[in-house]
Enzyme design. Structure first.
Site, mmCIF file in Angstrom:
data_model
loop_
_atom_site.group_PDB
_atom_site.id
_atom_site.type_symbol
_atom_site.label_atom_id
_atom_site.label_comp_id
_atom_site.label_asym_id
_atom_site.label_seq_id
_atom_site.Cartn_x
_atom_site.Cartn_y
_atom_site.Cartn_z
ATOM 1 N N ARG A 49 13.482 10.245 -3.014
ATOM 2 C CA ARG A 49 14.377 11.390 -3.287
ATOM 3 C C ARG A 49 15.633 11.316 -2.424
ATOM 4 O O ARG A 49 16.758 11.516 -2.900
ATOM 5 C CB ARG A 49 13.606 12.680 -3.008
ATOM 6 N N ASP A 73 2.106 -0.090 11.581
ATOM 7 C CA ASP A 73 2.049 -1.447 12.137
ATOM 8 C C ASP A 73 3.389 -2.172 12.074
ATOM 9 O O ASP A 73 3.444 -3.389 12.042
ATOM 10 C CB ASP A 73 0.978 -2.276 11.387
ATOM 11 N N THR A 131 4.212 2.902 5.228
ATOM 12 C CA THR A 131 2.810 2.464 5.344
ATOM 13 C C THR A 131 2.083 3.421 6.272
ATOM 14 O O THR A 131 2.669 3.890 7.256
ATOM 15 C CB THR A 131 2.691 1.018 5.883
ATOM 16 N N GLY A 166 0.849 -1.197 0.000
ATOM 17 C CA GLY A 166 0.000 0.000 0.000
ATOM 18 C C GLY A 166 0.886 1.250 0.000
ATOM 19 O O GLY A 166 1.818 1.332 0.781
ATOM 20 N N ARG A 211 1.266 -5.184 -5.681
ATOM 21 C CA ARG A 211 1.301 -6.397 -4.862
ATOM 22 C C ARG A 211 1.555 -7.528 -5.853
ATOM 23 O O ARG A 211 0.856 -7.652 -6.850
ATOM 24 C CB ARG A 211 0.007 -6.560 -4.089
ATOM 25 N N ARG A 264 -5.665 -2.463 9.201
ATOM 26 C CA ARG A 264 -6.154 -3.850 9.132
ATOM 27 C C ARG A 264 -5.874 -4.615 10.411
ATOM 28 O O ARG A 264 -6.710 -5.331 10.925
ATOM 29 C CB ARG A 264 -5.465 -4.552 7.971
ATOM 30 N N GLY A 286 5.720 -2.015 3.588
ATOM 31 C CA GLY A 286 5.288 -2.514 4.880
ATOM 32 C C GLY A 286 5.901 -3.870 5.207
ATOM 33 O O GLY A 286 6.903 -4.277 4.607
ATOM 34 N N ASP A 287 5.269 -4.579 6.136
ATOM 35 C CA ASP A 287 5.852 -5.843 6.620
ATOM 36 C C ASP A 287 5.978 -6.899 5.516
ATOM 37 O O ASP A 287 6.941 -7.663 5.482
ATOM 38 C CB ASP A 287 5.053 -6.379 7.805
ATOM 39 N N ILE A 299 -8.994 7.882 0.848
ATOM 40 C CA ILE A 299 -8.704 9.311 1.070
ATOM 41 C C ILE A 299 -7.527 9.435 2.046
ATOM 42 O O ILE A 299 -6.696 10.331 1.944
ATOM 43 C CB ILE A 299 -9.947 10.006 1.704
ATOM 44 N N ASP A 329 -0.286 2.587 8.184
ATOM 45 C CA ASP A 329 -0.861 1.877 9.333
ATOM 46 C C ASP A 329 -0.069 1.991 10.645
ATOM 47 O O ASP A 329 -0.601 1.727 11.712
ATOM 48 C CB ASP A 329 -1.017 0.388 9.004
HETATM 49 N N1 LIG Z 1 6.550 -13.711 2.661
HETATM 50 C C1 LIG Z 1 6.881 -13.011 1.573
HETATM 51 N N2 LIG Z 1 7.951 -13.384 0.826
HETATM 52 C C2 LIG Z 1 8.314 -12.686 -0.274
HETATM 53 N N3 LIG Z 1 7.663 -11.588 -0.704
HETATM 54 C C3 LIG Z 1 6.613 -11.154 -0.003
HETATM 55 C C4 LIG Z 1 6.165 -11.837 1.180
HETATM 56 N N4 LIG Z 1 5.087 -11.175 1.670
HETATM 57 C C5 LIG Z 1 4.861 -10.154 0.819
HETATM 58 N N5 LIG Z 1 5.779 -10.133 -0.167
HETATM 59 C C6 LIG Z 1 5.841 -9.198 -1.318
HETATM 60 O O1 LIG Z 1 5.621 -7.864 -0.873
HETATM 61 C C7 LIG Z 1 4.478 -7.323 -1.538
HETATM 62 C C8 LIG Z 1 3.799 -6.321 -0.650
HETATM 63 O O2 LIG Z 1 3.328 -6.962 0.527
HETATM 64 P P1 LIG Z 1 1.963 -6.510 1.241
HETATM 65 O O3 LIG Z 1 1.821 -7.339 2.465
HETATM 66 O O4 LIG Z 1 0.861 -6.524 0.238
HETATM 67 O O5 LIG Z 1 2.172 -4.973 1.548
HETATM 68 P P2 LIG Z 1 3.044 -4.248 2.669
HETATM 69 O O6 LIG Z 1 4.478 -4.336 2.293
HETATM 70 O O7 LIG Z 1 2.539 -2.853 2.609
HETATM 71 O O8 LIG Z 1 2.753 -4.939 3.966
HETATM 72 C C9 LIG Z 1 3.651 -8.549 -1.888
HETATM 73 O O9 LIG Z 1 2.762 -8.308 -2.936
HETATM 74 C C10 LIG Z 1 4.728 -9.539 -2.301
HETATM 75 O O10 LIG Z 1 5.178 -9.275 -3.602
HETATM 76 O O1 LIG Z 2 -4.715 -0.851 -1.283
HETATM 77 P P1 LIG Z 2 -5.731 -1.830 -0.822
HETATM 78 O O2 LIG Z 2 -5.558 -3.140 -1.512
HETATM 79 O O3 LIG Z 2 -7.100 -1.281 -0.891
HETATM 80 O O4 LIG Z 2 -5.415 -2.148 0.695
HETATM 81 C C1 LIG Z 2 -5.949 -1.467 1.782
HETATM 82 C C2 LIG Z 2 -5.035 -1.659 2.960
HETATM 83 O O5 LIG Z 2 -3.820 -0.987 2.753
HETATM 84 C C3 LIG Z 2 -3.503 -0.200 3.884
HETATM 85 O O6 LIG Z 2 -3.843 1.140 3.587
HETATM 86 C C4 LIG Z 2 -2.028 -0.242 4.163
HETATM 87 O O7 LIG Z 2 -1.609 -1.567 4.398
HETATM 88 P P2 LIG Z 2 -0.186 -2.084 3.941
HETATM 89 O O8 LIG Z 2 0.785 -1.041 4.370
HETATM 90 O O9 LIG Z 2 0.028 -3.379 4.616
HETATM 91 O O10 LIG Z 2 -0.201 -2.208 2.458
HETATM 92 C C5 LIG Z 2 -4.391 -0.741 5.001
HETATM 93 O O11 LIG Z 2 -4.716 0.188 5.988
HETATM 94 C C6 LIG Z 2 -5.607 -1.155 4.229
HETATM 95 O O12 LIG Z 2 -6.315 -2.170 4.867
HETATM 96 MG MG LIG Z 3 1.305 -4.977 5.508
#
Ligand SMILES: Nc1ncnc2c1ncn2[C@@H]1O[C@H](COP(=O)(O)OP(=O)(O)O)[C@@H](O)[C@H]1O
Ligand SMILES: O=P(O)(O)OC[C@H]1O[C@](O)(COP(=O)(O)O)[C@@H](O)[C@@H]1O
Ligand SMILES: [Mg+2]
Length: 323
Positions: free
Chosen positions: A24, A132, A128, A14, A75, A174, A105-106, A254, A130
């Site tokens: 930057r 989190d 992110t 996200g 993603r 979330r 994020g994580d 938003i 969140d």
């Molecule tokens: N366990 C994992 N191993 C390798 N790549 C991952 C793993 N989890 C997530 N990713 C990669 O990171 C992308 C972003 O993770 P996601 O959890 O959707 O968002 P965020 O980084 O914001 O938490 C995923 O679409 C995937 O490509």
């Molecule tokens: O972009 P999407 O698929 O609508 O995801 C919404 C989710 O992304 C977030 O904005 C951020 O979450 P991540 O940082 O894990 O991507 C959450 O608060 C929300 O639940």
């Molecule tokens: Mg996440």
């Protein structure tokens, strides 16, 4: 002697306000320290598509104030597989890239962790809204998202108090109630529902009845998306305190747009520069964060396997002050 010579940067998951300021900072610091720097478009998806291009000083001009991410985000399911990760590491090697800064994020951190096991030096930056991510007090974008929620609640308050109604505001988060908590404290919400604190709808209506008895004629309830649905809460309020005439507002995406606050831009600038310096010093497989004002690195493994503690003191304060 630098541990890396050619690095790349990507944004993933996200998006969040301040990611551009982080990109930057990574690009300008890398160039300042004599590295070559590449951008990867659309996160890990772009990596697998070899969507990789050189970045120079001017390529990150006029973006510090912009929300979203000029590198775009994605993603990517394929990158979750060992084959996808090996392909990604090979593509980086083919380009001669030995270091990667991942802003996300994580989930994105876990991808960086996998790449580091395949010989690419990686640094994660917490991007992110969140908040989190453990081992950092703040993530890039959180402050802006909280400000957006507070601004929305200010507007809702005007009309809610005019009509003596209850406003139920559903916010993002979330698995983490930090947006709800910090926006709730800043806007005097009477009830804050977060995934970290169990609650029953009966308790919510009991509190509403008490508030009504104390003369409160309008109220704000914030529900983090991970804690339930605003509509369910509204149904309960309608049953137990119909005179509050509940109205639900879902703020949705938003919260993820718009110009980043100065706090987020400065956090992103400091962390982006820090990540480059740590790569140069030879660190890898680390997440960068800020703890009590100090920039720190922590093993990604530790960060993704630790749940960020919820600030119960702040939560109780918010409730105490909104009686
Ligand atoms: N366990 C994992 N191993 C390798 N790549 C991952 C793993 N989890 C997530 N990713 C990669 O990171 C992308 C972003 O993770 P996601 O959890 O959707 O968002 P965020 O980084 O914001 O938490 C995923 O679409 C995937 O490509
Ligand atoms: O972009 P999407 O698929 O609508 O995801 C919404 C989710 O992304 C977030 O904005 C951020 O979450 P991540 O940082 O894990 O991507 C959450 O608060 C929300 O639940
Ligand atoms: Mg996440």
């Amino acid at each position: 002697m630098t541990a890396v010579k050619k690095i790349a940067v990507l944004t993933s998951g996200g998006d969040s306000q301040g990611m551009n300021a982080a990109v930057r900072a990574v690009v300008r610091s890398a160039l300042y320290f004599g590295l070559e720097v590449y951008g990867i478009q659309r996160g890990y998806q772009g990596l697998l598509n070899s969507d990789i291009f050189p970045m120079d000083l001017r390529s990150v001009g006029d973006i510090i104030q912009r929300g979203g991410t000029v590198l775009q985000s994605a993603r990517c399911k394929e990158f979750m597989t060992p084959e996808g990760q090996q392909k990604g590491a090979q593509i980086l090697r083919d380009h001669g890239i030995d270091g990667l800064v991942v802003i996300g994020g994580d989930g994105s951190y876990q991808g960086a962790n996998k790449l580091s096991k395949l010989g690419i030096k990686t640094m994660g930056l917490p991007g992110t809204i969140d908040n989190d991510i453990s081992y950092t007090d703040y993530t890039i974008g959180f402050d802006t998202a909280v400000s957006i929620v507070v601004d929305a609640i200010n507007k809702l308050r005007d009309t809610m108090s005019s009509h003596e109604r209850s406003s139920i505001v559903e916010v993002m988060g979330r698995h983490c109630g930090d947006i709800a908590l910090h926006a709730g404290l800043a806007s005097g919400a009477e009830t804050i529902l977060v995934p970290e604190v169990e609650y029953s709808l009966e308790e919510v209506s009991e509190r509403m009845k008490q508030n009504f008895a104390h003369g409160k004629r309008h109220s704000i309830i914030i529900v983090a998306e991970g804690a339930g649905s605003g509509d369910l809460v509204a149904q309960e309020v309608l049953k137990s305190c119909p005179s509050y005439e509940p109205r639900v507002t879902v703020l949705g995406h938003i919260q993820r747009g718009g110009t980043p606050t100065a706090f987020d831009r400065n956090l992103a600038s400091r962390l982006g520069d820090f990540a480059v310096r740590k790569l140069i010093e030879g660190e890898s497989d680390k997440a960068c964060g800020i703890i009590k004002g100090e920039l720190v690195t922590t093993d990604i493994d530790k960060v993704v396997n630790t749940k960020k503690p919820f600030n119960m003191e702040l939560y109780e304060l918010a409730l105490r002050l909104s009686q």
